[in-house]
Design an enzyme around this catalytic site. Structure first.
Site: not given
Ligand code: BG6
Length: 482
Positions: A186, A380
């Site tokens: 990201e 993701e």
């Molecule tokens: C993304 C990141 O922004 O979202 C991860 O690459 C992160 O590291 C994921 O864990 C989910 O976000 P969060 O804040 O719920 O863990």
């Protein structure tokens, strides 16, 4: 019209949220090790953006705080068990990151830490034992703390050099074990949290906020392009991609002003892919930089490096979409941030306020492919939720299954539309520490980890209902989503 035959189904993680063992194996301290668990302000990203004073205070008063990312879910000691569980689900790919301070504890050493290198050799061997392809992010937030404190992270070209040295070390070491790589996770998080993305603090910079953040981005583009070139030189078979948090922008209404606004804000997000895929600064940023008095320090050859270091594929995180309303005074930095300020009345939110938009996933993928015609990897996609363990030890998580079913359906639609997607790594196949809130109770996994927000628990791994559901999805190559 089904999913491609060798589609890479799997899950994604990052070292700083997963590994733990922060003092073991010769590892140095990372920027993420200084982030604490705080109960208030759960829904903001405030907790991952530190001040210099906070940093110094926490170093000398460690006993007053709990630092969740130092402990993760203890994958460091459980990796064999965890990988066996991923294999049981049928994973074809496991996205993970290498912890930079495990390899170069302070970033500046001349020789890497062999114990750290060996750890990842062992992890990759374990994955290959089950036919799981590792997909490795070079940097997912955990920057050696020394580089942050001494050079203000990626604001300095010294950090860029250290990063390239680290990248070359691991690319060379694992050239026969890892085919797929990503440079920065990201990369656009820098606009919202420069400490998280770049190990840099605005108060330690001579630049104003806009110059600071776009300079950091420039330095990361150069670092990323150099890593891409190194990967191709070390093993031409390697595929190396960029990774951005893609936020599809919706106009708030058919008012042409809102349409314009969504186009403009979309540019600020696409900017990060444009540079890395097209190999140059896009036309629209010239005016943005001029009107905002942004003057980047671009060294000789930087633009040539960026041109030569274009990525092989695009990867994104997809969690939500974003509504844009006309605002001629919009702050540039907020426009590119990761949090949607305007509520979309057509969508429901997760318990943490993130809009759930499966159809937006199809739109996002089509727009990306339309723009670049490059292969796409979903790095993701997921939902953070609270889980309850029943008296008999089972965990029923229909909300998670529902989220994935709807998103995978739309992924399938996008593939049927003709978009070239070669893999899907849902976020957090096993519960890990949340990045934004540092909670363990914001759970993403198909596998439950018995640990609470303060690190108490047995760390036992338990299969949730969604574990068996995803197993079936993979076994049928996405045909059976019931
Ligand atoms: C993304 C990141 O922004 O979202 C991860 O690459 C992160 O590291 C994921 O864990 C989910 O976000 P969060 O804040 O719920 O863990």
């Amino acid at each position: 019209m089904s999913f491609p035959k060798n589609f890479l189904w799997g899950g994604a993680t990052s070292a700083c949220q997963l590994e733990g063992a922060y003092k073991e194996g010769g590892r140095g301290l990372a920027t993420t090790d200084m982030v604490i668990y705080e109960t208030p302000d759960k829904k903001s990203f405030k907790g991952i953006e530190l001040t210099w004073d906070q940093l110094q205070y926490r170093k000398t008063h460690e006993d007053e705080f709990f630092f969740p990312k130092r402990h993760g879910n203890d994958f460091y000691h459980h990796y064999k068990e965890d990988i066996a569980l991923f294999a049981e689900m049928g994973f074809k790919v496991f996205r993970m990151s290498i912890s930079w301070p495990r390899i170069y504890p302070n970033g500046i050493e001349e020789t890497p830490n062999e114990e750290g290198l060996q750890f990842y050799d062992d992890v990759f061997d374990e994955l290959h034992k089950y036919g799981i392809e590792p997909l490795v992010t070079l940097l997912h937030y955990d920057i050696p703390l020394y580089l942050c404190e001494t050079y203000n992270g990626f604001e300095s070209r010294i950090t860029v050099d250290c990063f390239v040295k680290y990248a070359k070390t691991v690319l060379e070491r694992y050239k026969n074990k890892v085919k797929y790589w990503l440079t920065f996770n990201e990369i656009n998080i820098t606009l919202g949290s420069p400490y998280c993305g770049c190990g840099a603090l605005l108060e330690r910079s001579k630049r104003d906020e806009k110059n600071f953040k776009y300079q950091l981005s420039h330095n990361q583009f150069v670092a990323s392009a150099l890593a891409v070139q190194a990967a191709h030189a070390i093993n031409p078979e390697m595929k190396i991609g960029c990774m951005i948090c893609r936020l599809e922008k919706y106009p708030n209404s058919p008012d042409p002003k809102d349409i314009y606004q969504s186009m403009f804000e979309s540019h600020l997000n696409y900017f990060y892919i444009d540079v890395q895929v097209l190999g140059e600064y896009p036309y629209y940023m010239k005016r943005v930089f001029e009107e905002n008095n942004i003057h980047l320090d671009i060294e000789d050859h930087d633009l040539e490096i960026i041109k030569k270091g274009v990525v092989d594929f695009i990867s994104i995180s997809y969690y939500e979409t974003y509504v844009c309303k006309y605002n001629p005074n919009l702050d540039l930095i907020h426009a590119g941030s990761l949090i949607a300020p305007i509520k979309n009345p057509y969508l429901k939110n997760t318990d943490w306020g993130w809009p759930i938009d499966p159809l937006g996933f199809r739109t996002t993928l089509n727009n990306l492919y339309d723009r670049y015609h490059k292969p796409i990897f979903i790095a993701e996609n997921g939902i953070g939720a609270k889980d309850v363990i029943e008296a008999d030890g089972s965990i029923h998580d229909p909300y998670r299954i529902d989220f994935y079913r709807k998103h995978i359906e739309q992924l399938h639609e996008a593939i049927k539309d003709g978009v070239d997607v070669f893999g899907y790594a849902m976020w957090g196949p096993i519960d890990i520490v949340s990045n934004s809130t540092s909670e363990m109770s914001k759970r993403y996994g198909f596998i439950y980890v018995d640990a609470d927000d303060l690190g108490n628990g047995t760390y036992q791994r338990i299969r949730k209902d969604s574990f068996y559901w995803y197993q079936k999805v993979i076994a049928t190559n996405g045909e059976d989503l019931r």
